[in-house]
Motif scaffolding. Structure first.
Motif, PDB file in Angstrom:
ATOM      1  N   GLY A  29     -40.478 -27.580 -40.656  1.00 20.92           N
ATOM      2  CA  GLY A  29     -40.889 -27.377 -39.274  1.00 20.92           C
ATOM      3  C   GLY A  29     -40.730 -28.599 -38.397  1.00 20.92           C
ATOM      4  N   GLN A  30     -40.139 -29.668 -38.935  1.00 17.30           N
ATOM      5  CA  GLN A  30     -39.960 -30.914 -38.193  1.00 17.30           C
ATOM      6  C   GLN A  30     -38.495 -31.098 -37.826  1.00 17.30           C
ATOM      7  N   PRO A  31     -38.211 -31.753 -36.694  1.00 14.65           N
ATOM      8  CA  PRO A  31     -36.814 -31.994 -36.313  1.00 14.65           C
ATOM      9  C   PRO A  31     -36.066 -32.739 -37.413  1.00 14.65           C
ATOM     10  N   GLY A  32     -34.838 -32.292 -37.657  1.00 13.86           N
ATOM     11  CA  GLY A  32     -34.033 -32.921 -38.685  1.00 13.86           C
ATOM     12  C   GLY A  32     -32.968 -31.983 -39.198  1.00 13.86           C
ATOM     13  N   PHE A  33     -32.157 -32.495 -40.131  1.00  9.08           N
ATOM     14  CA  PHE A  33     -31.046 -31.744 -40.702  1.00  9.08           C
ATOM     15  C   PHE A  33     -31.154 -31.823 -42.219  1.00  9.08           C
ATOM     16  N   ARG A  34     -31.125 -30.661 -42.866  1.00 15.66           N
ATOM     17  CA  ARG A  34     -31.210 -30.611 -44.324  1.00 15.66           C
ATOM     18  C   ARG A  34     -30.070 -29.759 -44.871  1.00 15.66           C
ATOM     19  N   VAL A  35     -29.626 -30.116 -46.054  1.00 15.93           N
ATOM     20  CA  VAL A  35     -28.588 -29.370 -46.757  1.00 15.93           C
ATOM     21  C   VAL A  35     -29.100 -29.047 -48.156  1.00 15.93           C
ATOM     22  N   ARG A  36     -28.930 -27.809 -48.555  1.00 16.27           N
ATOM     23  CA  ARG A  36     -29.292 -27.423 -49.921  1.00 16.27           C
ATOM     24  C   ARG A  36     -28.061 -26.812 -50.589  1.00 16.27           C
ATOM     25  N   LYS A  78     -34.199 -16.256 -45.372  1.00 16.24           N
ATOM     26  CA  LYS A  78     -34.664 -17.631 -45.264  1.00 16.24           C
ATOM     27  C   LYS A  78     -34.644 -18.106 -43.808  1.00 16.24           C
ATOM     28  N   ASP A  79     -35.490 -19.091 -43.508  1.00 15.53           N
ATOM     29  CA  ASP A  79     -35.542 -19.740 -42.202  1.00 15.53           C
ATOM     30  C   ASP A  79     -35.218 -21.210 -42.353  1.00 15.53           C
ATOM     31  N   ALA A  80     -34.725 -21.825 -41.276  1.00 17.10           N
ATOM     32  CA  ALA A  80     -34.430 -23.257 -41.310  1.00 17.10           C
ATOM     33  C   ALA A  80     -35.682 -24.071 -41.600  1.00 17.10           C
ATOM     34  N   SER A  81     -36.822 -23.650 -41.050  1.00 17.44           N
ATOM     35  CA  SER A  81     -38.067 -24.401 -41.244  1.00 17.44           C
ATOM     36  C   SER A  81     -38.532 -24.395 -42.695  1.00 17.44           C
ATOM     37  N   ASP A  82     -38.009 -23.471 -43.520  1.00 20.38           N
ATOM     38  CA  ASP A  82     -38.326 -23.496 -44.945  1.00 20.38           C
ATOM     39  C   ASP A  82     -37.775 -24.752 -45.609  1.00 20.38           C
ATOM     40  N   PHE A  83     -36.759 -25.351 -45.004  1.00 24.92           N
ATOM     41  CA  PHE A  83     -36.112 -26.536 -45.572  1.00 24.92           C
ATOM     42  C   PHE A  83     -36.480 -27.807 -44.806  1.00 24.92           C
ATOM     43  N   THR A  99     -24.692 -22.474 -50.464  1.00 23.94           N
ATOM     44  CA  THR A  99     -24.820 -23.645 -49.598  1.00 23.94           C
ATOM     45  C   THR A  99     -25.621 -23.271 -48.366  1.00 23.94           C
ATOM     46  N   THR A 100     -26.664 -24.043 -48.082  1.00 19.61           N
ATOM     47  CA  THR A 100     -27.518 -23.786 -46.919  1.00 19.61           C
ATOM     48  C   THR A 100     -27.539 -25.020 -46.033  1.00 19.61           C
ATOM     49  N   LEU A 101     -27.294 -24.801 -44.739  1.00 16.81           N
ATOM     50  CA  LEU A 101     -27.406 -25.850 -43.727  1.00 16.81           C
ATOM     51  C   LEU A 101     -28.563 -25.482 -42.813  1.00 16.81           C
ATOM     52  N   ALA A 102     -29.543 -26.357 -42.694  1.00 13.07           N
ATOM     53  CA  ALA A 102     -30.720 -26.110 -41.854  1.00 13.07           C
ATOM     54  C   ALA A 102     -30.851 -27.240 -40.847  1.00 13.07           C
ATOM     55  N   TYR A 103     -31.000 -26.879 -39.576  1.00 15.50           N
ATOM     56  CA  TYR A 103     -31.043 -27.881 -38.515  1.00 15.50           C
ATOM     57  C   TYR A 103     -32.116 -27.526 -37.497  1.00 15.50           C
ATOM     58  N   GLN A 104     -32.968 -28.500 -37.203  1.00 14.81           N
ATOM     59  CA  GLN A 104     -33.950 -28.371 -36.133  1.00 14.81           C
ATOM     60  C   GLN A 104     -33.750 -29.519 -35.146  1.00 14.81           C
ATOM     61  N   PRO A 105     -33.064 -29.259 -34.004  1.00 16.85           N
ATOM     62  CA  PRO A 105     -32.923 -30.318 -33.004  1.00 16.85           C
ATOM     63  C   PRO A 105     -34.251 -30.688 -32.367  1.00 16.85           C
ATOM     64  N   GLU A 127     -38.757 -29.193 -32.322  1.00  9.83           N
ATOM     65  CA  GLU A 127     -39.708 -28.282 -32.952  1.00  9.83           C
ATOM     66  C   GLU A 127     -39.595 -26.866 -32.391  1.00  9.83           C
ATOM     67  N   ARG A 128     -38.921 -26.707 -31.254  1.00 12.61           N
ATOM     68  CA  ARG A 128     -38.796 -25.395 -30.628  1.00 12.61           C
ATOM     69  C   ARG A 128     -37.583 -24.610 -31.123  1.00 12.61           C
ATOM     70  N   VAL A 129     -36.613 -25.289 -31.715  1.00 11.84           N
ATOM     71  CA  VAL A 129     -35.356 -24.646 -32.083  1.00 11.84           C
ATOM     72  C   VAL A 129     -35.068 -24.886 -33.554  1.00 11.84           C
ATOM     73  N   GLU A 130     -34.673 -23.828 -34.266  1.00  3.56           N
ATOM     74  CA  GLU A 130     -34.251 -23.978 -35.644  1.00  3.56           C
ATOM     75  C   GLU A 130     -33.038 -23.091 -35.905  1.00  3.56           C
ATOM     76  N   LEU A 131     -32.078 -23.624 -36.669  1.00  7.83           N
ATOM     77  CA  LEU A 131     -30.815 -22.945 -36.941  1.00  7.83           C
ATOM     78  C   LEU A 131     -30.521 -23.036 -38.435  1.00  7.83           C
ATOM     79  N   LEU A 132     -29.993 -21.933 -38.980  1.00  7.28           N
ATOM     80  CA  LEU A 132     -29.690 -21.897 -40.409  1.00  7.28           C
ATOM     81  C   LEU A 132     -28.371 -21.176 -40.654  1.00  7.28           C
TER      82      LEU A 132
END
Length: 645
Positions: free
Chosen positions: A169-176, A161-166, A192-198, A200-205
């Motif tokens: 692709g937009q900046p933000g923080f999501r939890v699943r 999985k990628d952070a942008s799946d959650f 538990t999944t933590l997805a963060y995009q500070p 549009e260039r960076v994504e962390l999962l």
């Protein structure tokens, strides 16, 4: 090779002979079937993709269970990560002896993993299905030369999985968060999944999944011993884009799964009593990928460095006795560096999508009882080109591999081998949704570290030739207004010779027909159909039996469902395994039913909550599938809840 060379000559044919020019492509209306799985009608490659939605719906406990609904795939067991193995088109798992014969390959984000020929140990897919958003199964070798060699049965490619799946692709923080429970074996899982995009260039999962299951019961109510497991897993993944127009990118993923078992049988298939062991398993996969896409059709570079590190530590318990197998520690690290470029261009009236690359692969394995240690180093070149001219798509592929095996550290020999392999497919698309295709491929399974104790095998590759022929159909308004139908039928024949894996078997032929179909209506009614009919023959001179011992049973799978506008989805699925009487031991037929309900309300206090209820083996059928060594699980009521915040 002859088919490949003749096909390449198509480049010299004047464009007028195709009936179309590169400036006049055939553009067909896009048809989307709203069923559970898309049929890959756009390609001649026999490929099936299990997407993220289906992964969630199936509530699989192991990666193997994600794949068993694919035509041509048969599981040897499957309910446990350690004792399961995957058979594709009659190759891969060696029933209760080895988890893999190395004719089926496995990759996680491009890293080669899970395919060691370890005695009485499964396919080593020690990972959790919750980490993945896609599983692709390529059956046969024609579509695999870009990724590896020797995939006679096929290849499984898993994508994490990628952070942008959650985040979309937009900046933000999501939890699943998802929770699931299964009544058979008192199974429980939390993911538990933590997805963060500070930006549009960076994504962390980050994902953490824990899954545990007790011994399950079969359809007769008997407890199947040694089927419990506890496998905590986690995934770290990040991606950064940089440079002008974000042309550069770096992606890193790391997945980790551990398992500890105490006083369990060494034989994970449960067939032979060698004694008991304490077993600790640690599986780690790391992948670092650099991408460069400057906006030029000729340049799209990808460089990937991966390492799959798997360790199985075993110690005999008091009941173990003196068998050296029980204290055998298995450790193997596969490092792979791949660099390839994808170029799109027009030449001679033909549109090309050309992938060219080089690979360096190093497998380092510790010496252990029944598993000789050493270093297997390979260098490879590959070239794959999809050439489109009007209604025709011609796809030749070629791979050259050079191998150096060094077992001198453990007292074995040093050997050098090389092989040239490849294949080609040709597809013709009519303007009414029909397409016909054919392919031919030649592959070699190079000598393996396991055979260092058999000097005669170390310079003999296992060779295979496959021919395929089929058709596909994809259209709308077929039986009713706004309906959609996709069908793909593929007939194949594979001949393998110079075999070294199976005792007393040197020559095998297997042929079959695979069918995939999906249908949906505007009302929300849909249907899925998968079928596999196969026959294998042992052609070895002087063989006691003329049937192929690893031949699976014929199978027909049908699913019927209805989606409602309010987010409700109802489905029934039936799997009919035909009687397998072509072997010395007959496997009776079985008809297994399951039913599922999923509901995701779009409004109200439960807005966005994904609720799924699935009943497996609805009528508690007592059966043991063909090639399996354990009775299948009886009825299980599985419930899952998930929500993305």
């Amino acid at each position: 090779m002859r088919a490949l060379l003749l096909g390449s000559a198509a480049l010299l044919i004047p464009t007028a002979l195709w009936g179309q020019t590169a400036d006049q492509p055939i553009v067909l209306q896009a048809i989307t079937v709203q069923s559970d799985r898309a049929v890959q009608t756009q390609t001649a490659t026999p490929s099936t993709i299990v997407d993220s939605e289906e992964i969630e719906e199936r509530q699989a406990s192991t990666v193997a269970e994600l794949l068993d609904s694919v035509p041509g795939v048969t599981l040897v067991n499957g309910a446990t990560p350690g004792g399961s193995a995957v058979n594709i088109r009659g190759f891969g798992a060696w029933s209760g002896t080895y988890g893999n014969d190395q004719m089926v390959q496995f990759q996680i984000d491009g890293a080669a993993t899970g395919a060691e020929e370890l005695y009485r140990i499964g396919t080593q897919l020690y990972t959790d299905p919750a980490l993945y958003k896609q599983a692709e199964v390529i059956r046969g070798s024609v579509g695999t030369f870009e990724y590896g060699s020797g995939a006679v049965g096929g290849m499984v490619r898993m994508t994490t999985k990628d952070a942008s799946d959650f985040t979309g692709g937009q900046p933000g923080f999501r939890v699943r968060q998802s929770l699931s429970y299964g009544s058979n074996g008192d199974a429980f899982a939390s993911s538990t999944t933590l997805a963060y995009q500070p930006s549009e260039r960076v994504e962390l999962l980050f994902n953490y999944t824990t899954r545990r299951q007790g011994d399950y019961s079969d359809g007769a109510g008997n407890t199947v011993a040694n089927t419990s497991f506890d496998t905590p897993s986690y995934l770290l993944k990040g991606k950064v884009r940089f440079g002008q127009d974000n042309a550069h990118s770096l992606t890193f993923s790391y997945s980790d799964t551990q398992s500890s078992e105490r006083d369990v049988p060494y034989d994970q298939f449960g067939e032979t009593n060698f004694g008991n062991v304490d077993r600790d398993i640690h599986s780690k996969t790391s992948v670092l990928t650099y991408g460069y896409a400057p906006g030029s059709d000729l340049v799209n570079v990808e460089v990937s460095l991966s390492q799959a590190d798997q360790e199985i530590i075993q110690n005999a318990t008091a009941s173990g006795g003196g068998n050296p197998l029980l204290d055998a520690d298995q450790s193997y690290v596969t490092t792979k560096l791949t660099a390839k470029n994808t170029a799109r261009f027009a030449l001679g009236g033909t549109e090309h999508k050309l992938r060219a690359g080089v690979e360096y692969i190093e497998k380092d394995r510790l010496d252990a009882s029944s598993a000789p240690g050493g270093l297997d180093t390979r260098k490879a070149l590959f070239l794959v080109d999809d050439m489109t001219a009007g209604r025709y798509t011609f796809s030749p592929a070629i791979r050259y591999e050079d191998q150096h095996i060094d077992g001198s550290e453990y007292g074995y020999g040093i050997y050098d081998n090389d092989a040239l392999m490849g294949g080609a497919s040709l597809r013709y698309a009519f303007d009414n949704g029909f397409a016909v295709f054919a392919s031919a491929s030649y592959s070699e399974n190079m000598p393996i570290l396991d055979d260092l104790t058999n000097v005669g095998y170390m310079t003999q590759s296992q060779k295979a030739r496959t021919h395929e022929l089929g058709f596909s159909y994809n259209a709308g308004d077929v039986l009713a207004e706004s309906d959609a139908l996709s069908v793909k039928l593929n007939a194949y024949q594979t001949r393998v010779w110079d075999m070294t894996t199976y005792s007393g078997v040197t020559d095998v032929e297997i042929s079959g027909v695979e069918i995939e179909a999906a249908y949906s209506m505007a009302s929300g009614v849909y249907a899925d159909l998968n079928a596999n009919f196969v026959k294998g023959s042992n052609l070895t001179a002087g063989a006691a039996n003329d049937y192929w011992s690893q031949e699976p049973a014929d199978q027909l799978r049908l699913g019927l469902g209805k989606r409602f506008d309010n987010g409700l989805n109802l489905k029934w699925e039936g799997v009919y395994n035909l009687e397998m009487d072509r072997a010395s031991t007959v496997t009776p037929s079985s008809f297994i039913h399951s039913a599922s309900v999923s509901y995701t309300p779009a409004e109200g206090p439960l807005n966005g909550v994904e609720m799924r209820l699935r009943v497996e083996n609805l009528f508690d059928e007592d059966y043991t599938p063909r090639l399996a060594t354990r009775a299948a699980a009886g009825r299980s009521i599985n419930l899952s809840l998930a929500k993305t915040f």
